[in-house]
Design a protein around this motif. Structure first.
Motif, PDB file in Angstrom:
ATOM      1  N   LYS A   4    -112.239  24.448   4.674  1.00 20.28           N
ATOM      2  CA  LYS A   4    -111.290  24.841   3.644  1.00 20.28           C
ATOM      3  C   LYS A   4    -112.037  25.075   2.346  1.00 20.28           C
ATOM      4  O   LYS A   4    -113.089  24.497   2.094  1.00 20.28           O
ATOM      5  CB  LYS A   4    -110.252  23.742   3.412  1.00 20.28           C
ATOM      6  N   GLN A   5    -111.488  25.944   1.545  1.00 16.78           N
ATOM      7  CA  GLN A   5    -112.021  26.180   0.213  1.00 16.78           C
ATOM      8  C   GLN A   5    -110.936  25.883  -0.792  1.00 16.78           C
ATOM      9  O   GLN A   5    -109.743  25.975  -0.494  1.00 16.78           O
ATOM     10  CB  GLN A   5    -112.477  27.630   0.060  1.00 16.78           C
ATOM     11  N   LEU A   6    -111.349  25.578  -2.024  1.00 11.89           N
ATOM     12  CA  LEU A   6    -110.380  25.321  -3.080  1.00 11.89           C
ATOM     13  C   LEU A   6    -109.662  26.582  -3.472  1.00 11.89           C
ATOM     14  O   LEU A   6    -108.484  26.573  -3.808  1.00 11.89           O
ATOM     15  CB  LEU A   6    -111.047  24.694  -4.295  1.00 11.89           C
ATOM     16  N   GLU A   7    -110.355  27.718  -3.455  1.00 10.03           N
ATOM     17  CA  GLU A   7    -109.737  28.987  -3.807  1.00 10.03           C
ATOM     18  C   GLU A   7    -109.934  29.963  -2.650  1.00 10.03           C
ATOM     19  O   GLU A   7    -110.923  29.917  -1.947  1.00 10.03           O
ATOM     20  CB  GLU A   7    -110.375  29.562  -5.074  1.00 10.03           C
ATOM     21  N   GLY A   8    -109.010  30.830  -2.463  1.00 11.22           N
ATOM     22  CA  GLY A   8    -109.147  31.850  -1.411  1.00 11.22           C
ATOM     23  C   GLY A   8    -108.391  31.450  -0.143  1.00 11.22           C
ATOM     24  O   GLY A   8    -107.587  30.529  -0.110  1.00 11.22           O
ATOM     25  N   GLU A   9    -108.706  32.165   0.941  1.00 10.22           N
ATOM     26  CA  GLU A   9    -108.024  31.933   2.198  1.00 10.22           C
ATOM     27  C   GLU A   9    -108.696  30.829   2.995  1.00 10.22           C
ATOM     28  O   GLU A   9    -109.866  30.509   2.784  1.00 10.22           O
ATOM     29  CB  GLU A   9    -108.028  33.219   3.023  1.00 10.22           C
ATOM     30  N   ILE A  40    -115.404  23.069  -6.638  1.00  5.92           N
ATOM     31  CA  ILE A  40    -116.133  22.186  -5.727  1.00  5.92           C
ATOM     32  C   ILE A  40    -115.738  22.562  -4.306  1.00  5.92           C
ATOM     33  O   ILE A  40    -114.558  22.601  -3.963  1.00  5.92           O
ATOM     34  CB  ILE A  40    -115.784  20.697  -5.981  1.00  5.92           C
ATOM     35  N   GLU A  41    -116.738  22.845  -3.483  1.00  6.74           N
ATOM     36  CA  GLU A  41    -116.452  23.177  -2.086  1.00  6.74           C
ATOM     37  C   GLU A  41    -116.212  21.892  -1.313  1.00  6.74           C
ATOM     38  O   GLU A  41    -116.930  20.904  -1.481  1.00  6.74           O
ATOM     39  CB  GLU A  41    -117.625  23.937  -1.476  1.00  6.74           C
ATOM     40  N   ILE A  42    -115.211  21.914  -0.467  1.00  3.50           N
ATOM     41  CA  ILE A  42    -114.882  20.752   0.352  1.00  3.50           C
ATOM     42  C   ILE A  42    -115.636  20.871   1.668  1.00  3.50           C
ATOM     43  O   ILE A  42    -115.462  21.833   2.413  1.00  3.50           O
ATOM     44  CB  ILE A  42    -113.369  20.662   0.607  1.00  3.50           C
ATOM     45  N   ALA A  43    -116.484  19.882   1.941  1.00  4.04           N
ATOM     46  CA  ALA A  43    -117.267  19.896   3.174  1.00  4.04           C
ATOM     47  C   ALA A  43    -116.425  19.340   4.314  1.00  4.04           C
ATOM     48  O   ALA A  43    -115.689  18.375   4.156  1.00  4.04           O
ATOM     49  CB  ALA A  43    -118.527  19.057   2.997  1.00  4.04           C
ATOM     50  N   ALA A  44    -116.532  19.988   5.476  1.00  2.00           N
ATOM     51  CA  ALA A  44    -115.797  19.534   6.657  1.00  2.00           C
ATOM     52  C   ALA A  44    -116.808  19.152   7.729  1.00  2.00           C
ATOM     53  O   ALA A  44    -117.935  19.661   7.741  1.00  2.00           O
ATOM     54  CB  ALA A  44    -114.894  20.646   7.161  1.00  2.00           C
ATOM     55  N   PRO A  45    -116.434  18.254   8.637  1.00  2.00           N
ATOM     56  CA  PRO A  45    -117.347  17.924   9.739  1.00  2.00           C
ATOM     57  C   PRO A  45    -117.663  19.173  10.556  1.00  2.00           C
ATOM     58  O   PRO A  45    -116.849  20.095  10.651  1.00  2.00           O
ATOM     59  CB  PRO A  45    -116.572  16.913  10.579  1.00  2.00           C
ATOM     60  N   SER A  46    -118.869  19.228  11.114  1.00  3.20           N
ATOM     61  CA  SER A  46    -119.251  20.411  11.887  1.00  3.20           C
ATOM     62  C   SER A  46    -118.310  20.595  13.064  1.00  3.20           C
ATOM     63  O   SER A  46    -117.868  19.652  13.697  1.00  3.20           O
ATOM     64  CB  SER A  46    -120.693  20.277  12.376  1.00  3.20           C
TER      65      SER A  46
END
Length: 156
Positions: free
Chosen positions: A147-152, A136-142
């Protein structure tokens, strides 16, 4: 005495009642039936095989049924006319049997075959896509960092 009281777990869990019933049945003594003998094998990560020794039974005399996560194998010999032959010793079992196996969720029967007196029932665990893990991708305010769950971590 091997009986465990699972009633406290019923108060704090939802949907596990079938599991607790199965645990209760495991401790219950079986009817003592060991006929016919069988093996349960894992042939791959999600594949299983039940092999039963059913010598003397034909495909017409065997029935395999799956109902509500229970696999039932029944065998019933057809009555032969005893008029034309005299049996001096009967050592080959020809009695009817019924063997039940509890299947886990999402386990399906792929097929069955009878060869050399062995009944093979092939099973496969097929987990639906909705039950498989997903990211699940975490949405951030514009304008803020993403941030991502996996990766950098990416910065804007």
């Amino acid at each position: 005495m091997r009986h465990f009281d699972l009633s406290p777990l019923y108060r704090s869990t939802v949907g596990f009642d079938r599991l607790f019933s199965m645990l209760d049945q495991v401790g219950a003594p079986d009817a003592g039936s060991t006929y016919p003998p069988y093996n349960i094998e894992r042939t791959a990560e999600n594949d299983y095989r039940i092999t039963m020794a059913v010598a003397g039974f034909s495909t017409d005399e065997l029935t395999i049924e799956v109902r509500e996560n229970t696999l039932t194998v029944k065998g019933e010999k057809q009555v032969e006319s005893e008029e034309s032959k005299e049996v001096l010793y009967r050592g080959i079992a020809s009695r009817a049997f019924e063997r039940r196996f509890q299947l886990a969720d999402h386990v399906v029967v792929n097929g069955a075959s009878l060869e050399n007196g062995l009944l093979h029932v092939d099973l496969k665990r097929e987990i639906p896509e909705a039950k498989k893990p997903r990211n699940i991708e975490i949405a951030a305010p514009s304008g803020a960092s993403r941030k991502q769950l996996e990766g950098e971590v990416e910065t804007a």
